[in-house]
Design a protein around this motif. Structure first.
Motif, PDB file in Angstrom:
ATOM      1  N   GLY A  31       0.900  -1.182   0.021  1.00 22.66           N
ATOM      2  CA  GLY A  31      -0.007  -0.091  -0.002  1.00 22.66           C
ATOM      3  C   GLY A  31       0.833   1.202   0.002  1.00 22.66           C
ATOM      4  O   GLY A  31       1.928   1.160  -0.188  1.00 22.66           O
ATOM      5  N   SER A  32       0.070   2.270   0.359  1.00 19.95           N
ATOM      6  CA  SER A  32       0.985   3.724   0.333  1.00 19.95           C
ATOM      7  C   SER A  32       0.893   4.214   1.913  1.00 19.95           C
ATOM      8  O   SER A  32       0.159   3.642   2.477  1.00 19.95           O
ATOM      9  N   ILE A  33       1.504   5.476   2.025  1.00 19.28           N
ATOM     10  CA  ILE A  33       1.722   6.042   3.113  1.00 19.28           C
ATOM     11  C   ILE A  33       0.947   7.315   3.201  1.00 19.28           C
ATOM     12  O   ILE A  33       1.456   8.277   2.129  1.00 19.28           O
ATOM     13  N   ASP A  34      -0.007   7.566   3.963  1.00 17.75           N
ATOM     14  CA  ASP A  34      -0.760   8.848   4.013  1.00 17.75           C
ATOM     15  C   ASP A  34      -0.455   9.425   5.376  1.00 17.75           C
ATOM     16  O   ASP A  34      -1.005   8.867   6.651  1.00 17.75           O
ATOM     17  N   LEU A  35       0.553  10.387   5.510  1.00 15.84           N
ATOM     18  CA  LEU A  35       0.763  11.218   6.766  1.00 15.84           C
ATOM     19  C   LEU A  35      -0.316  11.764   7.313  1.00 15.84           C
ATOM     20  O   LEU A  35      -0.464  12.071   8.686  1.00 15.84           O
ATOM     21  N   SER A  36      -1.177  12.160   6.537  1.00 12.24           N
ATOM     22  CA  SER A  36      -2.321  13.073   7.109  1.00 12.24           C
ATOM     23  C   SER A  36      -3.361  12.483   7.927  1.00 12.24           C
ATOM     24  O   SER A  36      -4.010  12.801   8.768  1.00 12.24           O
ATOM     25  N   THR A  37      -3.212  11.182   8.035  1.00 13.01           N
ATOM     26  CA  THR A  37      -4.397  10.190   8.458  1.00 13.01           C
ATOM     27  C   THR A  37      -3.823   9.629  10.048  1.00 13.01           C
ATOM     28  O   THR A  37      -4.382   8.937  10.515  1.00 13.01           O
ATOM     29  N   LEU A  38      -2.494   9.919  10.214  1.00 12.26           N
ATOM     30  CA  LEU A  38      -1.891   9.239  11.430  1.00 12.26           C
ATOM     31  C   LEU A  38      -2.643   9.761  12.584  1.00 12.26           C
ATOM     32  O   LEU A  38      -3.056  11.009  12.597  1.00 12.26           O
ATOM     33  N   PRO A  39      -2.502   9.107  13.929  1.00 11.78           N
ATOM     34  CA  PRO A  39      -3.009   9.780  14.999  1.00 11.78           C
ATOM     35  C   PRO A  39      -2.350  11.071  15.371  1.00 11.78           C
ATOM     36  O   PRO A  39      -1.071  11.179  15.282  1.00 11.78           O
ATOM     37  N   LEU A  40      -2.890  11.800  15.971  1.00 10.47           N
ATOM     38  CA  LEU A  40      -2.161  13.250  16.132  1.00 10.47           C
ATOM     39  C   LEU A  40      -1.251  13.178  17.115  1.00 10.47           C
ATOM     40  O   LEU A  40      -0.326  14.288  16.959  1.00 10.47           O
ATOM     41  N   GLY A  41      -1.242  12.092  18.048  1.00 14.68           N
ATOM     42  CA  GLY A  41      -0.004  12.405  19.084  1.00 14.68           C
ATOM     43  C   GLY A  41       1.040  11.353  18.662  1.00 14.68           C
ATOM     44  O   GLY A  41       1.952  10.933  19.387  1.00 14.68           O
ATOM     45  N   VAL A  42       0.966  10.741  17.425  1.00  7.84           N
ATOM     46  CA  VAL A  42       2.166   9.833  17.053  1.00  7.84           C
ATOM     47  C   VAL A  42       3.526  10.420  17.274  1.00  7.84           C
ATOM     48  O   VAL A  42       3.522  11.451  16.834  1.00  7.84           O
ATOM     49  N   ARG A  43       4.295   9.742  17.771  1.00  2.00           N
ATOM     50  CA  ARG A  43       5.631  10.244  18.130  1.00  2.00           C
ATOM     51  C   ARG A  43       6.710   9.315  17.304  1.00  2.00           C
ATOM     52  O   ARG A  43       7.585   9.944  16.773  1.00  2.00           O
ATOM     53  N   SER A  44       6.186   8.055  16.635  1.00  3.63           N
ATOM     54  CA  SER A  44       7.383   7.344  16.064  1.00  3.63           C
ATOM     55  C   SER A  44       6.569   6.602  14.970  1.00  3.63           C
ATOM     56  O   SER A  44       5.713   5.977  15.397  1.00  3.63           O
TER      57      SER A  44
END
Length: 157
Positions: A31-44
C-alpha cells in the motif's frame, strides 16, 4: 509488531487515535503511506523494510512526529521536507528505544531514515544547516539536497 511477517495493506486511518508509537517494520505490508491520517499524537512511525509503494506527501508530517523510518521500501516521487522547520537527524536504535520507553528526545529534531527507496529529483529542506546527516538520503535516485536559501549539497558525483 516488528518482524512478525504480517501480510496485508497498511492503513494509517485505522490506527487507534491514542497510539504514539507505530512500529510495523520488517513485515510484508503493501500500500501507500498517508501521513495526514496518522493519530495526532504519534511520536514514532517505523514502516521500514516492507513492500510499500507510491509517493509520500511529507508536508503532512504531524507536528508530534519525532521519528520517521521508511527505509527499504519502494517509495517514489520527490522528497519535500520544507515543512519540517527543526533539525533533520539520523534515526537510530537508541532513538527508537527512547521513544518506546516514553523518554524525552530532542523536540527540535525529526529523526529520519528514508534511504533505499527510488525517490528522485532534489531533496528540498528548509535549511541545509539543519541537516545533520546525509546518510538518511543514501541509496535513492536523488541528485542534491537543496534549501530555500540557495544552499546545495550534491549527493551524486
Amino acid at each position: 509488531m516488528t518482524l512478525n511477517h504480517f501480510h496485508g495493506t497498511y492503513a494509517s486511518h485505522l490506527l487507534p487515535p491514542a497510539l504514539t508509537v507505530v512500529h510495523l517494520g520488517r513485515n510484508k505490508l503493501v500500500g501507500s503511506i498517508d501521513l495526514s491520517t496518522l493519530p495526532l499524537g504519534v511520536r514514532s512511525l517505523d514502516l521500514a523494510q516492507n513492500c510499500l509503494s507510491g509517493t509520500v506527501d511529507f508536508s503532512k508530517i504531524p507536528l508530534s512526529l519525532q521519528q520517521l523510518t521508511f527505509f527499504g521500501n519502494k517509495l517514489s516521487g520527490t522528497v519535500d521536507l520544507r515543512a519540517v522547520k527543526g533539525t533533520l537527524g539520523r534515526s537510530s536504535g537508541a532513538i527508537t528505544c527512547s521513544l518506546w520507553s516514553g523518554e524525552e528526545v530532542r523536540k527540535d529534531c525529526l529523526f529520519l531514515s528514508v534511504q533505499h527507496n527510488p525517490f528522485v529529483g532534489d531533496i528540498l529542506v528548509s535549511d541545509i544547516a539543519k541537516v545533520e546527516s546525509l546518510v538518511v538520503f543514501s541509496y535513492t535516485e536523488c541528485e542534491s539536497v537543496v534549501d530555500g536559501n540557495g544552499g546545495v549539497i550534491k549527493l551524486k558525483k
